[in-house]
Design an enzyme around this catalytic site. Structure first.
Site, PDB file in Angstrom:
ATOM      1  CD1 TRP A 111      -2.280  -2.065   1.910  1.00 40.02           C
ATOM      2  CD2 TRP A 111      -3.030  -1.117   0.027  1.00 40.02           C
ATOM      3  NE1 TRP A 111      -3.350  -2.804   1.455  1.00 40.02           N
ATOM      4  CE2 TRP A 111      -3.820  -2.252   0.313  1.00 40.02           C
ATOM      5  CE3 TRP A 111      -3.313  -0.366  -1.113  1.00 40.02           C
ATOM      6  CZ2 TRP A 111      -4.889  -2.644  -0.500  1.00 40.02           C
ATOM      7  CZ3 TRP A 111      -4.374  -0.748  -1.930  1.00 40.02           C
ATOM      8  CH2 TRP A 111      -5.145  -1.869  -1.620  1.00 40.02           C
ATOM      9  CG  ASP A 181      -2.924   4.220   4.100  1.00 39.87           C
ATOM     10  OD1 ASP A 181      -3.985   4.126   4.758  1.00 39.87           O
ATOM     11  OD2 ASP A 181      -2.652   3.472   3.142  1.00 39.87           O
ATOM     12  CE  LYS A 205      -8.410  -2.657   4.459  1.00 42.37           C
ATOM     13  NZ  LYS A 205      -7.583  -1.835   3.583  1.00 42.37           N
TER      14      LYS A 205
HETATM   15  C1  PLP Z   1      -7.071  -1.537   2.421  1.00 41.61           C
HETATM   16  C2  PLP Z   1      -5.982  -0.548   2.412  1.00 41.61           C
HETATM   17  C3  PLP Z   1      -5.887   0.433   1.421  1.00 41.61           C
HETATM   18  C4  PLP Z   1      -6.861   0.526   0.265  1.00 41.61           C
HETATM   19  O1  PLP Z   1      -8.037   1.019   0.708  1.00 41.61           O
HETATM   20  P1  PLP Z   1      -9.274   1.341  -0.273  1.00 41.61           P
HETATM   21  O2  PLP Z   1     -10.238   1.943   0.690  1.00 41.61           O
HETATM   22  O3  PLP Z   1      -9.701   0.037  -0.854  1.00 41.61           O
HETATM   23  O4  PLP Z   1      -8.803   2.287  -1.303  1.00 41.61           O
HETATM   24  C5  PLP Z   1      -4.876   1.355   1.507  1.00 41.61           C
HETATM   25  N1  PLP Z   1      -3.984   1.317   2.510  1.00 41.61           N
HETATM   26  C6  PLP Z   1      -4.017   0.365   3.466  1.00 41.61           C
HETATM   27  C7  PLP Z   1      -2.990   0.364   4.550  1.00 41.61           C
HETATM   28  C8  PLP Z   1      -5.017  -0.593   3.447  1.00 41.61           C
HETATM   29  O5  PLP Z   1      -5.076  -1.533   4.398  1.00 41.61           O
END
Ligand code: PLP
Length: 370
Positions: A111, A181, A205
């Protein structure tokens, strides 16, 4: 006029999915109670205008509660956006990376790499540190991270969902704005928001359902936003309009509000951190005491409290593990395709009993196959 709705008995399994992921049962029950008719509105949240008083109440309460939960200072904006964390990967450089400047990215997983690649499409970006050569089995250490005081910002990923590694302390970046993020560990532990210029994550999540992305951004950063960005990609405009420039993902905002209320009700982030540490410790102990039958992917000092990744001695055995665990209601344990093996995602709402059930299954599986 009133109508009554018949109640149904339902069964739930243990859901180890990495995302979208398990929600607190209390939240689902509240959604069920409100689904047909949100109190005072006479209609569901899915049906109401985003300009209506009930929805304004929902979004304002969600924000006020989030501010309380995370202790967000007044000079930060909270935005409810769409497009997932993935759209943030593009919005960040569009808004905060002026021509001629350079941003630095700490690469601790796929990511993080994706965020970096999106930035390269829009401006100048540099790798500040990377553990790719070690198959992302750990997060970069402070001494490996190279930040230039001139950097427009430094970006990192607090929890690497795919690899099961986590940075429990923020990288030191001096006066460079730190952007994070936190998609897979947001609201999982207390944080000092003042260390961040921006923290963001998709809700699906740890904080609700897919459709809404939480963005917490320091106001002074918004002054950097260039003019004439497309409206929906302009943080300053979205902040000015309090996330209501256009129709927000109303139902997802509502569920996020319920998750935040649930966290406050159990004792806030210190309590959820205690629970998360307890669950992770049990699972890592089961791996570590298996005599090598189960092998953790991440190095012990980088272990994630959210995603526990491990391998067995062969892929064949891993397939068997997934098949048999799924059959008894332990769902979603297959690892991400880029790492293989197994991954148990044990986010905030994942119950301790589910961790105990997995450990019992692991012992049983080892006894039969070890
Ligand atoms: C799941 C995830 C993403 C992607 O997220 P989306 O909402 O599907 O764009 C980005 N960064 C991390 C750390 C993730 O776990």
């Amino acid at each position: 006029m009133t109508q009554t709705v018949k109640e149904t008995k339902v069964e739930r399994i243990y859901n180890f999915s990495a995302g979208p992921a398990v929600l607190p049962l209390e939240v689902l029950e509240q959604v069920q109670r409100d689904l047909i008719s949100y109190p005072g509105a006479g209609m569901s949240v899915m049906e109401m205008s985003h300009r209506s008083a009930p929805f304004e109440g929902i979004i304002h309460t969600a924000e006020a509660d989030l501010r309380t939960l995370l202790n967000i200072p007044a000079n930060y904006k909270v935005l409810y956006l769409q497009g997932g964390a993935s759209l943030q990967f593009s919005m960040i450089p569009m808004n905060f990376l002026p021509t001629g400047a350079e941003a630095s990215y700490i690469i601790s997983g796929v990511w993080a790499q994706t965020a970096y690649k999106e930035a390269l499409k829009l401006g100048k970006a540099r790798v500040a540190a990377s553990t790719e050569s070690e198959n992302f089995t750990r997060v970069p250490t402070q001494s490996e991270i190279q930040i230039d005081p001139q950097d427009a910002y430094a970006h990192f990923t607090s929890n690497n969902t795919i690899y099961g590694t986590q940075s429990l302390v923020e990288p030191e970046v001096g006066d460079v704005p730190l952007l994070c993020d936190a998609s897979s560990d947001i609201l999982s532990r207390p944080l000092d928001i003042t260390k961040y210029a921006m923290l963001y994550g998709g809700a699906q999540k740890n904080a609700g359902i897919a459709g809404v992305t939480l963005v917490i951004v320091r106001e002074d950063l918004l002054e950097r936003v260039p003019k004439n960005l497309p409206s929906l990609l302009d943080y300053r405009l979205m902040a000015e309009k309090e996330s209501l420039f256009n129709t927000p993902p109303a139902f997802a905002v509502y569920v996020n509000g319920l998750v935040v209320k649930w966290l406050l009700s159990i004792g806030g982030l210190p309590e959820i951190e205690r629970r998360n540490k307890e669950k992770a410790a049990l699972l890592y102990a089961a791996i570590d005491t298996s005599g090598g039958f189960y092998r953790g992917h991440s190095q012990p000092d980088s272990r994630s409290l959210m995603n526990v990744t491990f391998r067995l001695l062969s892929e064949e055995l891993e397939k068997k593990f997934v098949k048999e665990s799924t059959a008894i209601g332990l769902d979603g344990l297959k690892g991400h395709r880029s790492v293989g093996g197994l991954r148990a995602s044990i986010y905030n709402a994942f119950p301790k009993e589910g961790v105990a059930a997995l450990i019992a299954f692991m012992k049983d599986f080892q006894a039969k196959n070890g």
